[in-house]
Design an enzyme around this catalytic site. Structure first.
Site, mmCIF file in Angstrom:
data_model
loop_
_atom_site.group_PDB
_atom_site.id
_atom_site.type_symbol
_atom_site.label_atom_id
_atom_site.label_comp_id
_atom_site.label_asym_id
_atom_site.label_seq_id
_atom_site.Cartn_x
_atom_site.Cartn_y
_atom_site.Cartn_z
ATOM 1 C CD GLN A 1 -40.169 108.957 99.937
ATOM 2 O OE1 GLN A 1 -40.985 109.710 100.419
ATOM 3 N NE2 GLN A 1 -38.909 109.320 99.759
ATOM 4 N NE ARG B 1 -37.285 118.208 94.728
ATOM 5 C CZ ARG B 1 -37.988 118.062 93.628
ATOM 6 N NH1 ARG B 1 -39.268 118.214 93.633
ATOM 7 N NH2 ARG B 1 -37.400 117.764 92.490
ATOM 8 C CB CYS B 2 -33.586 118.582 102.322
ATOM 9 S SG CYS B 2 -33.911 118.170 104.035
ATOM 10 C CD GLU C 1 -32.965 115.087 98.810
ATOM 11 O OE1 GLU C 1 -31.849 115.217 99.297
ATOM 12 O OE2 GLU C 1 -33.784 114.251 99.172
#
Lengths: 166, 806
Positions: B237, B384-385, B760
């Protein structure tokens, strides 16, 4: 380990290769045939990323041996576009309805949806949801995937696609 | 007027700029199986590596015997910690300031920890080799429960830290203690609690879960001995950061490392960190002189790469009896597993957990976090945050519901009473953040009106009465959640990773024909960057999005950037695009002025070119300006039309949203039905509404999984009992509910295009909405808080414990 000669038809072409009896079909397709559209996500038949069509059935190729596919007729995602190279109704549906994000589950989803529509050209939403329940998507959820299949169904049946109201 | 002249609307539509539902360009290849993921990369002579892993959660490694493994046909090498020590790579630094074993060095600290790396000619031979490596273990007592981690007689896990009384984030209180982080005004907060009319206190746990992208973590490493260059294809990523880390730990010159992140099959934070597989594949390539591929399987992904959450939050709110909050006190026990490998910006031992005051105007707050070691997999990724925001949002959103229950107030009304007001922005929170903009009351009221909230509450009251009369066995819950995210890491004043400031970058080059390329420091894992980045450029400089190719993930060509995670791409790189585009636009304006023979101040930008003010027929299109940039620029000006921007944002961005979940639960079976789920998101300016909606659907699907069943669980002996998709809940199309989406738009005042980020939000806001619905359903039976995940069994158990089931 001794190798076995296998022959099968993949996307309309006769192919052959030497494989160990334990070679998984997904590895034969990806490594021996070099068709990398079929993906490996879980190796336990749960996620469906490796789904291909074998003799008219959706099969998860990560838990089937290549030798078991001897003599069979296989379609993978590479065989799904129209003959003129344009996107087929399902492929177009996934794009138009935003039915994918990372694209990793997409080939398996399309292959499963392909067989579903062959078996039932006008499935209800519930039938679609049940029909793709062996395929997991982590990015985009399922709502737009369902719509993508509805879009393809309408196109195949020559009727106008109408999105259900929210 | 000539009929052929396109209208303003047609010219705008031709660009497919911001606000338009442009269809994704990525999909052309993805729908045809023509994506190029890491496992699709095949290099000549490539070898395959695989791990021997520990069956024990805690054991001394007495001996590793690889002699039989080396006899297996195809096996070329077995790498152990001893091998890695010869190249000084037995341990690697973590993002959190700790160190982590690459391969077991003396002992193992969690089940499935990497012990040896077998390199072979194909993956089957590598697997054969693994089975022939004999490892002699001496089992040690496992430590599973974080609450027992700091007991006096707790086993010493990290012998390498023996005698160290301080770590990367300050003093250590105990041999299994990592850090204590405190923030806020303790005295003022204690005072608020001393004089509070109403108080609540609850231990709220957010269980251990896992991002589980469909594609696991993997890499191909290729070392060229002649050139001294290392090429790594990987699921990264943040490719640039990986290159810098490799340069630092492998002592290779950074320019001789080529990191390429091709298509990525989902990341969700799982692909931010560095894993032993990357190091071992690189070392194996150096040792063998051949390219080496490492592909993790699903069990390995679930049990050994980064987990998420595992926060146990003792939460207290002080309030007046009218329901105005006066203080917040939170103590977190954070289970970080065997190594502190959390993916947080360097300054923040518990990430941005200090956004825990949420959307509410708390006059004072105090937070303390204790991180501890246990015999579990390391990690602690921002799944996802944005760095522990999910835990913070869950904590405050559960706590507000518990307070509402105590006050006998409606949870939505309690929130409306305590929201930060529109006129308070920019708002300074008690725990140190400056919220950029928000309009919470409008969002909440829109949610309540659209869903018919009042009527739903009435229906719930009727159902409860019917339940009491024994007419139904079904109970109904309304889960209200209102969240404020903190994303866009980040400003260099707040955020860095290993000392590298968290800016991001964009380089745009326009060619003579009016087409061009944009290269980015970010890396899409499915977010659709190739589509949306071109839309920003289209609007900013008037070149059709279709004429802009977006390229990411190759460190040889992309400008340095910090990558994609924590919803940072749009807030940071999206701004970099706009700033680079504006530099190009400024030069284009000078070229147009020269060609149109006017002063540049006499020009105005008009959709796809520049027009002379007051003389509408004197116009030069961007396409023509591109051509002119390569043949007739003003005297003294360099030819060409390109620009680069490295954007260091002045602040984070603060998207928010109002969610409602309507749920029915059968008390006799625990089976729930999600009748409705409504999600209103405000992410500021919306670049591509179609993509935003898709992100919201995906985030809600993941939130649903986490709240309603998904958990990484260990038994008392330290065995992972949820190590495959058989027992780790992955929702399918059948159980996933239908999502209703909605929005308001409150642009960020400091972002060049006002965008805040959204990917997110649905996970952050979704989890409390589900959990609040379950808790709301049971509350009238006398419970204040039931821990997640709320699967059928736990619902039934709750009903039984509350006396609703005999």
């Amino acid at each position: 380990m001794a190798k076995t000669h296998v022959t099968m038809k993949v996307n309309g072409a006769e192919v052959e290769g030497l494989v160990e009896p334990r070679t998984l079909l997904v590895h034969f397709i990806r490594e021996n045939l070099g068709m990398t559209g079929t993906h490996i996500g879980c190796e336990t038949t749960h996620c469906g990323a490796c789904t291909v069509d074998i003799d008219g059935m959706s099969v998860k190729s990560c838990t089937m041996f290549a030798v078991q596919a001897q003599g069979s007729d296989i379609t993978t995602i590479e065989g799904m576009a129209n003959a003129d190279g344009t996107l087929s109704a399902l492929q177009e549906g996934f794009r138009m309805m935003h039915g994918l994000q990372c694209g990793f589950c997409t080939p398996g989803m399309i292959m499963r949806a392909h067989r579903l529509l062959k078996e039932n050209a006008s499935p209800s939403e519930q039938e679609i949801r049940m029909g793709i329940s062996g395929n997991i998507c982590r990015c985009t959820g399922y709502q737009n995937i369902v719509k993508a299949i509805q879009y393809a169904s309408a196109k195949i049946n020559g009727v106008e696609f109408r999105e259900a109201a929210e | 007027m000539n009929d052929m002249t396109p209208t303003r609307e047609q010219r705008e539509a031709a660009l497919e700029g911001m606000g338009c539902k442009r269809k994704r360009v990525e999909d052309i290849r993805f729908t045809q199986g023509k994506g190029n993921y890491v496992d699709d990369v095949k290099l000549p002579g490539m070898l395959h590596g695989d791990f021997v892993r520990s069956p024990h959660p805690h054991a001394r490694v007495k001996k590793i015997d690889d002699s039989e493994a080396l006899k297996v046909p195809g096996v070329l090498a077995v790498i152990t910690a001893e091998t890695l020590k010869t190249v000084n790579l037995a341990w690697m630094p973590t993002l959190a300031g700790d160190v982590q074993m690459v391969l077991a060095d003396g002992k193992v600290l969690f089940q499935n920890q990497e012990v040896a790396f077998v390199v072979a000619t194909d993956r089957y031979a590598a697997d054969d080799g693994i089975n022939k490596v004999v490892v002699e273990y001496e089992p040690l007592p496992p430590l599973v429960d974080p609450f027992k981690s700091m007991d006096q007689d707790a086993p010493v896990l990290r012998e390498d830290l023996a005698g160290k009384t301080s770590g990367a984030h300050g003093p250590r209180k105990h041999h299994n203690h990592i850090f204590e982080w405190t923030v806020g005004d303790k005295e003022l907060t204690d005072a608020a609690f001393n004089k509070a009319e109403v108080k609540i206190k609850e231990m709220i746990s957010y269980h251990r879960t896992h991002p589980s992208p469909l594609e696991t973590c993997q890499c191909v490493c290729s070392f060229d001995k002649i050139k001294g260059e290392l090429t790594i294809y990987g699921t990264f990523q943040a490719p640039h950061v990986i290159r810098t880390v490799v340069a630092l730990i492998a002592k290779l010159p950074e320019q001789k490392i080529h990191v390429i992140a091709p298509d990525i099959g989902g990341g969700f934070g799982n692909k931010v960190g560095a894993y032993p597989g990357y190091i071992c594949a690189a070392v194996a390539s150096i040792v063998t002189g051949k390219p080496v591929k490492w592909v993790e399987d699903r069990i390995e992904n679930l049990t050994a790469t980064s987990f998420a959450r595992d926060y146990h939050m003792t939460t207290e709110i002080a309030a007046t009896k009218e329901g105005k909050v006066t203080g917040l006190r939170v103590h977190v026990l954070a289970d970080h597993g065997a190594f502190d490998a959390c993916a947080d910006p360097s300054k923040w031992p518990a990430g941005f957990f200090n956004i825990v005051t949420g959307s509410y105007d708390f006059p004072t707050a105090h937070l303390a976090v204790d991180g501890v070691y246990t015999n579990k997999a390391p990690g602690g990724v921002a799944y996802r945050c944005s760095f522990r925001v999910t835990e913070a949002a869950y904590c405050i959103e559960r706590a507000m519901d518990i307070l509402a229950q105590k006050l006998n107030m409606d949870p939505a009304e309690l929130r409306l009473k305590n929201f930060i007001k529109t006129e308070q922005f920019p708002y300074h929170s008690a725990l140190g953040w400056e919220y950029d903009s928000g309009d919470y009351h409008t969002a909440m009221r829109k949610m309540m009106e659209t869903t018919g909230y009042a009527a739903l509450r009435k229906e719930q009251a009727e159902k409860r009465a019917a339940f009491a009369r024994g007419e139904t066995r079904e109970i109904m819950g309304l889960g209200v959640s209102f969240f404020t995210e903190i994303v866009g890491a980040g400003p260099s004043k707040n955020c860095d990773i290993l000392g590298i400031a968290m800016f991001d970058s964009c380089e745009i080059r326009l060619h003579p024909t009016g087409a061009g390329i944009a290269r980015m420091g970010t890396k899409s894992q499915g977010q659709g960057h190739e589509t949306t980045w071109a839309q920003i450029i289209a609007t900013e400089i008037g070149i059709p999005a279709d004429n802009i190719m977006v390229e990411e993930g190759n460190t040889d060509t992309a400008p340095y950037g910090l990558g994609t995670y924590g919803s940072r791409s749009t807030p940071v790189a999206g701004a970099a695009i706009a700033m680079a585009a504006r530099k190009i636009k400024a030069k284009a304006q000078m070229i147009a002025a020269y060609k149109l023979e006017v002063h540049e101040d006499d020009l105005e930008f008009d959709i796809d070119g520049f027009r002379v003010k007051g003389l509408p027929e004197k116009f030069m299109s961007m396409k023509d300006i591109c051509w002119a940039a390569y043949n007739s620029v003003p005297p003294g000006m360099e030819p060409g039309l390109e620009a680069v921007s490295y954007y260091d944002p002045p602040n984070m961005t603060y998207p928010f949203g109002a969610y409602l979940c309507v749920m029915d639960i059968d008390v006799d079976t625990g089976v729930y039905k999600i009748r409705r789920f409504y999600a209103l998101d405000d992410c500021g300016t919306r670049i591509n509404p179609m993509i935003i909606e898709g992100q919201v659907h995906g985030g809600l699907t993941e939130a649903f999984a986490i709240a309603m069943g998904q958990e990484i669980r260990y038994d008392e002996a330290g065995n992972v009992v949820t190590g495959s998709f058989m027992d780790f809940f992955m929702p399918t199309a059948v159980e996933t509910p239908h999502w209703e989406t909605d929005f308001t738009v409150t642009p960020s005042p400091h972002h060049p295009i006002g965008a805040k980020g959204v990917g997110e939000s649905p996970n952050v806001g979704g989890v409390p909405a589900f959990s609040n619905a379950v808790n709301d359903a049971f509350s009238f039976l006398g419970s204040t808080h039931i821990q997640m995940p709320h699967d059928f069994w736990r619902n039934w158990k709750a009903a039984k414990d509350l006396g609703a089931v005999a």
